[in-house]
Design an enzyme around this catalytic site. Structure first.
Site, PDB file in Angstrom:
ATOM      1  N   HIS A  21       0.938  -1.149  -0.078  1.00 18.32           N
ATOM      2  CA  HIS A  21      -0.053  -0.076   0.091  1.00 18.32           C
ATOM      3  C   HIS A  21       0.912   1.293  -0.116  1.00 18.32           C
ATOM      4  O   HIS A  21       0.403   2.049  -0.766  1.00 18.32           O
ATOM      5  CB  HIS A  21      -0.994   0.203   1.080  1.00 18.32           C
ATOM      6  CG  HIS A  21      -1.952  -1.068   1.270  1.00 18.32           C
ATOM      7  ND1 HIS A  21      -3.447  -0.553   0.965  1.00 18.32           N
ATOM      8  CD2 HIS A  21      -1.854  -2.418   1.222  1.00 18.32           C
ATOM      9  CE1 HIS A  21      -4.070  -1.636   1.037  1.00 18.32           C
ATOM     10  NE2 HIS A  21      -3.345  -2.791   1.171  1.00 18.32           N
ATOM     11  N   ASP A 122      -6.568   5.553   2.722  1.00 19.43           N
ATOM     12  CA  ASP A 122      -6.544   4.106   2.347  1.00 19.43           C
ATOM     13  C   ASP A 122      -7.880   3.484   2.748  1.00 19.43           C
ATOM     14  O   ASP A 122      -8.539   3.994   3.432  1.00 19.43           O
ATOM     15  CB  ASP A 122      -5.533   3.443   2.637  1.00 19.43           C
ATOM     16  CG  ASP A 122      -4.771   2.307   1.876  1.00 19.43           C
ATOM     17  OD1 ASP A 122      -5.776   1.759   1.001  1.00 19.43           O
ATOM     18  OD2 ASP A 122      -3.851   2.009   1.872  1.00 19.43           O
TER      19      ASP A 122
END
Length: 457
Positions: A21, A122
């Site tokens: 990520h 996120d």
């Protein structure tokens, strides 16, 4: 680049605590800075900060990009070196997920100190977007996986009454679907309120647009489906392939590249399962057996989790394996993946089909031999097969992979006619992705700039 008199907007990037990520958030940041006059802050825990700073320094972005430390509340179960998914024991993943919201106070302090014009968040922290909204700061959701998985989720969990799913190539069998349901329920329950779905919550909280790490040529029909299902404009960021290594290793392993240069074109299989999946003993044996049963050349990256550093590759592999395959194979703990995938000697990538690996493989025009190890990766593997760039290794319900099946798949892709077909399709997609990526980045940068401009007093 904008003229000197243009305003400079501050963006606070907040990825989940995983390499898979953080890396796309860094890749997006680098591209935004090449397009607009932003100043970008990347927020993560201390254990991840060193790698982020290394990226900033190696790309000469120190004047426009900074790392900011996020602090979770102290925990006996999760000491600071476990505030990341890298080398995190699998049984502690849910503990980290549950502990993540304890960083709200720290994140609030970061917002106060940075005073950003925009927050990019996120999927695992919708609370960050809610906190931004309470301060009057716009927040945009950046989902670092593709649109196919979201399409599958949105249909099955949000729009099940819409009739038959139009993307039958993504369908799972009953066993896979049940496992996927269990995982989705676990994630939703840990992150959202009862009955909520992560994607819906994050999309609803996102200001004007949603960003996906993908490209139009690769997932156009799925992007359109997600946009329609969540009633939000969805923008692909492009593949965001970072060719600069995000590894702490300074070794470029040039000996591997020299070895590869002596092999015939498309004769070698690159084997890797990402930075956060570690093969079981049975899986190692199956792959080793497959490699012995076929005649392909190979580069196999075999990693060990934290706490097992004393393990050696030799004692992990079947007795005598390295001696028997020494002329056609290398087994190593780390390799320069991007450089290897670009090499003409590579004919296929044996992968668990993690999204970053998929993007790199497609960007460099390398077909995939799909060996999904987690059920979350099954949808993307099926999508790749439907796209004509992947051969999936068969696996019976609740059973492991068999060496014979692995050997057959590798032989088929390297030596068979299907391999040429897969490579042609992968090269075609690669060319399209490369042609689109600059424009996709510019569209994203312009949209984020407009959001910042609209919200500045």
């Amino acid at each position: 680049m904008d003229p000197p008199q243009a305003p400079r907007f501050k963006i606070l990037m907040f990825p989940w605590l995983a390499h898979g990520h953080i890396s796309p958030y860094l890749g997006l940041s680098k591209r935004l800075l090449a397009t607009k006059n932003f100043h970008i802050y990347v927020c993560s825990t201390a254990i991840n900060i060193t790698s982020i700073q290394s990226f900033i320094q190696s790309n000469n972005l120190g004047d426009s990009m900074e790392a900011v430390e996020l602090k979770l509340e102290p925990s006996v179960h999760l000491p600071p070196h476990y505030h990341t998914t890298k080398n995190l024991p699998s049984h502690l993943f849910c503990e980290l997920l549950k502990a993540f919201p304890t960083a709200k106070s720290s994140f609030s302090d970061i917002i106060t100190a940075v005073n950003p014009d925009l927050i990019v968040f996120d999927s695992f922290q919708p609370w960050a977007a809610k906190l931004a909204a309470s301060r009057g700061i716009p927040a945009v959701h950046f989902f670092v996986a593709g649109a196919a998985t979201q399409s599958f989720d949105l249909h099955h969990y949000c729009c099940p009454s819409d009739g038959g799913f139009q993307f039958q190539e993504l369908s799972m069998n009953g066993y896979e679907k049940n496992s996927f349901d269990e995982l989705t329920k676990l994630l939703n329950n840990d992150i959202c309120k009862q009955g909520e779905v992560i994607y819906n919550v994050c999309h609803d909280l996102s200001s004007e647009v949603v960003l996906l790490k993908t490209s139009w040529s690769f997932e156009g029909k799925y992007i359109n489906y997600v946009s329609s299902a969540c009633n939000k404009k969805v923008l692909p960021t492009g593949p965001l392939v970072v060719t600069d290594s995000f590894s702490s290793s300074g070794d470029d392993n040039s000996d591997i590249l020299q070895w590869l240069s002596k092999k015939d074109h498309h004769s070698t299989v690159y084997i890797s399962f990402g930075s956060e999946y570690f093969l079981s003993g049975e899986e190692v044996e199956a792959i080793a057996k497959g490699l012995e049963l076929c005649e392909v050349n190979f580069i196999w990256v075999l990693r060990f989790p934290l706490g097992e550093e004393t393990k050696t590759i030799e004692e992990t592999l079947p007795l005598g394996f390295l001696e028997r395959v020494k002329e056609r194979g290398i087994v190593t703990g780390w390799a320069p993946q991007a450089k290897i995938l670009q090499h003409p000697g590579i004919g296929a990538f044996l992968s668990h089909c993690g999204w970053s690996s998929i993007m790199e493989s497609m960007y460099f025009g390398v077909p995939i031999i799909g060996m999904p190890m987690k059920v979350i990766m099954v949808v993307d593997t099926n999508m790749l097969v439907g796209c004509g760039v992947c051969l999936r290794i068969p696996r019976k319900d609740n059973e492991g992979y068999k060496g014979e099946d692995i050997a057959m798949a590798m032989s088929d892709v390297i030596f068979g006619e299907s391999g040429e077909r897969l490579r042609c399709r992968a090269e075609e997609l690669s060319e399209k992705m490369r042609m689109e990526e600059v424009e996709e980045t510019e569209v994203v940068a312009n949209q984020l700039w407009k959001i910042c401009l609209k919200n500045r007093p």
